[in-house]
Design a protein around this motif. Sequence first.
Motif, mmCIF file in Angstrom:
data_model
loop_
_atom_site.group_PDB
_atom_site.id
_atom_site.type_symbol
_atom_site.label_atom_id
_atom_site.label_comp_id
_atom_site.label_asym_id
_atom_site.label_seq_id
_atom_site.Cartn_x
_atom_site.Cartn_y
_atom_site.Cartn_z
ATOM 1 N N ILE A 268 0.731 -1.093 -0.060
ATOM 2 C CA ILE A 268 -0.015 0.092 0.163
ATOM 3 C C ILE A 268 0.852 1.080 0.016
ATOM 4 O O ILE A 268 1.673 1.221 0.907
ATOM 5 C CB ILE A 268 -1.049 -0.048 1.249
ATOM 6 N N CYS A 269 0.817 2.090 -1.120
ATOM 7 C CA CYS A 269 1.373 3.286 -1.047
ATOM 8 C C CYS A 269 0.623 4.674 -0.847
ATOM 9 O O CYS A 269 -0.238 4.841 -1.601
ATOM 10 C CB CYS A 269 2.061 3.405 -2.403
ATOM 11 N N LEU A 270 1.052 5.435 -0.118
ATOM 12 C CA LEU A 270 0.518 6.718 0.249
ATOM 13 C C LEU A 270 1.374 7.858 -0.467
ATOM 14 O O LEU A 270 2.330 8.099 0.211
ATOM 15 C CB LEU A 270 0.039 6.756 1.453
ATOM 16 N N ASP A 271 1.124 8.326 -1.590
ATOM 17 C CA ASP A 271 2.376 9.393 -1.989
ATOM 18 C C ASP A 271 1.618 10.619 -1.889
ATOM 19 O O ASP A 271 0.748 11.213 -2.348
ATOM 20 C CB ASP A 271 2.247 9.060 -3.565
ATOM 21 N N ASN A 272 2.596 11.407 -1.234
ATOM 22 C CA ASN A 272 2.572 12.958 -0.659
ATOM 23 C C ASN A 272 1.457 12.842 0.480
ATOM 24 O O ASN A 272 0.489 13.320 0.298
ATOM 25 C CB ASN A 272 1.981 13.759 -1.602
ATOM 26 N N VAL A 273 1.680 12.596 1.585
ATOM 27 C CA VAL A 273 0.929 12.618 2.769
ATOM 28 C C VAL A 273 0.910 14.135 3.228
ATOM 29 O O VAL A 273 -0.021 14.534 4.098
ATOM 30 C CB VAL A 273 1.494 11.641 3.824
ATOM 31 N N THR A 274 1.974 15.014 2.803
ATOM 32 C CA THR A 274 1.776 16.543 3.001
ATOM 33 C C THR A 274 0.477 17.022 2.556
ATOM 34 O O THR A 274 -0.394 17.782 3.073
ATOM 35 C CB THR A 274 3.025 17.160 2.419
ATOM 36 N N ALA A 275 0.366 16.571 1.213
ATOM 37 C CA ALA A 275 -0.852 17.043 0.499
ATOM 38 C C ALA A 275 -2.038 16.416 1.280
ATOM 39 O O ALA A 275 -3.288 17.180 1.713
ATOM 40 C CB ALA A 275 -1.068 16.600 -0.760
ATOM 41 N N LEU A 276 -2.170 15.424 1.619
ATOM 42 C CA LEU A 276 -3.394 14.676 2.502
ATOM 43 C C LEU A 276 -3.583 15.449 3.613
ATOM 44 O O LEU A 276 -4.577 15.655 4.114
ATOM 45 C CB LEU A 276 -3.050 13.102 2.847
ATOM 46 N N GLN A 277 -2.591 15.605 4.465
ATOM 47 C CA GLN A 277 -2.688 16.444 5.776
ATOM 48 C C GLN A 277 -3.451 17.714 5.397
ATOM 49 O O GLN A 277 -4.180 18.103 5.990
ATOM 50 C CB GLN A 277 -1.258 16.648 6.428
ATOM 51 N N ASN A 278 -3.115 18.614 4.358
ATOM 52 C CA ASN A 278 -3.746 19.782 4.085
ATOM 53 C C ASN A 278 -4.938 19.745 3.798
ATOM 54 O O ASN A 278 -5.824 20.527 4.171
ATOM 55 C CB ASN A 278 -2.752 20.486 2.876
ATOM 56 N N TYR A 279 -5.264 18.683 2.869
ATOM 57 C CA TYR A 279 -6.624 18.303 2.737
ATOM 58 C C TYR A 279 -7.567 18.173 3.886
ATOM 59 O O TYR A 279 -8.864 18.654 4.188
ATOM 60 C CB TYR A 279 -7.044 17.230 1.760
ATOM 61 N N VAL A 280 -7.089 17.412 4.831
ATOM 62 C CA VAL A 280 -7.731 17.156 5.936
ATOM 63 C C VAL A 280 -7.754 18.320 6.936
ATOM 64 O O VAL A 280 -8.872 18.550 7.538
ATOM 65 C CB VAL A 280 -7.120 15.937 7.034
ATOM 66 N N LEU A 281 -6.829 19.115 7.063
ATOM 67 C CA LEU A 281 -6.899 20.329 7.975
ATOM 68 C C LEU A 281 -7.719 21.286 7.217
ATOM 69 O O LEU A 281 -8.539 21.961 8.071
ATOM 70 C CB LEU A 281 -5.360 20.920 7.950
#
Length: 235
Positions: A88-101
């Motif tokens: 399982i690959c999660l590419d760019n958790v930085t972007a995911l964090q910003n969406y969640v925020l």
Amino acid sequence: MQFFTPGNFPEHHNMYFIYGDGGTGKTSLIRLFKGNKILFSFDMSYDVIKDTGDTTLLVLEQQDLTMVQALVDKMVDRAIANPDFDVICLDNVTALQNYVLDNIENAARDNRQNYNAMQKWFRDLGSRLRQSNKTVYATAHAIDKDNGGIDGKGRYEADMNLKTFNAFTSMFDLVGRIYVKDGKRWIDLDPEQGNHAKNRIDDRKLIKADELIEPKQKENITEQEKNKGTAKKAS
């Protein structure tokens, strides 16, 4: 809570978290992992692995962003339950964090509660991935604090809220910073450098990027080294 007797601890696959600047090849490292992969691309930078033939791709659409936590939870659970996926690959958790925020910001009057909610969500996501018994690879952008630290150490970290980063990566076996020097890609795994790093898999502290999964065998010793050993015996 599960109970395991001595010598019968459960086996688990490794989890890798690599952060670095854009263009350092974080996404392309997916090629190193063997087996069928599912890639959650949160920044749509998947062109470098489109010809692999073993990767299923999931990309967020605009209408998904307002419910990204529920959607990621659902699709990650499906990936975990699917025996066809090995990685399982999660590419760019930085972007995911910003969406969640964006979704939780101002949900509570006290902004600390908003960040606590984000940290809890990432902690729970990391826990589910840890318990999945699948290999996990996640990436994030890096930030350069540019303060030099002590002797230039401690300059880099993942571009994430620190407590969120800690909550998520506490489940990971390896955390490292990828960078390019003299045209070669390296990954720093040494926490003594002051950057966010750890390696619970083996004792390597600095590795070539293409040896992330499988370190190459040491080269045979040179003739000069052989001669040194012979000379010592002769003396």
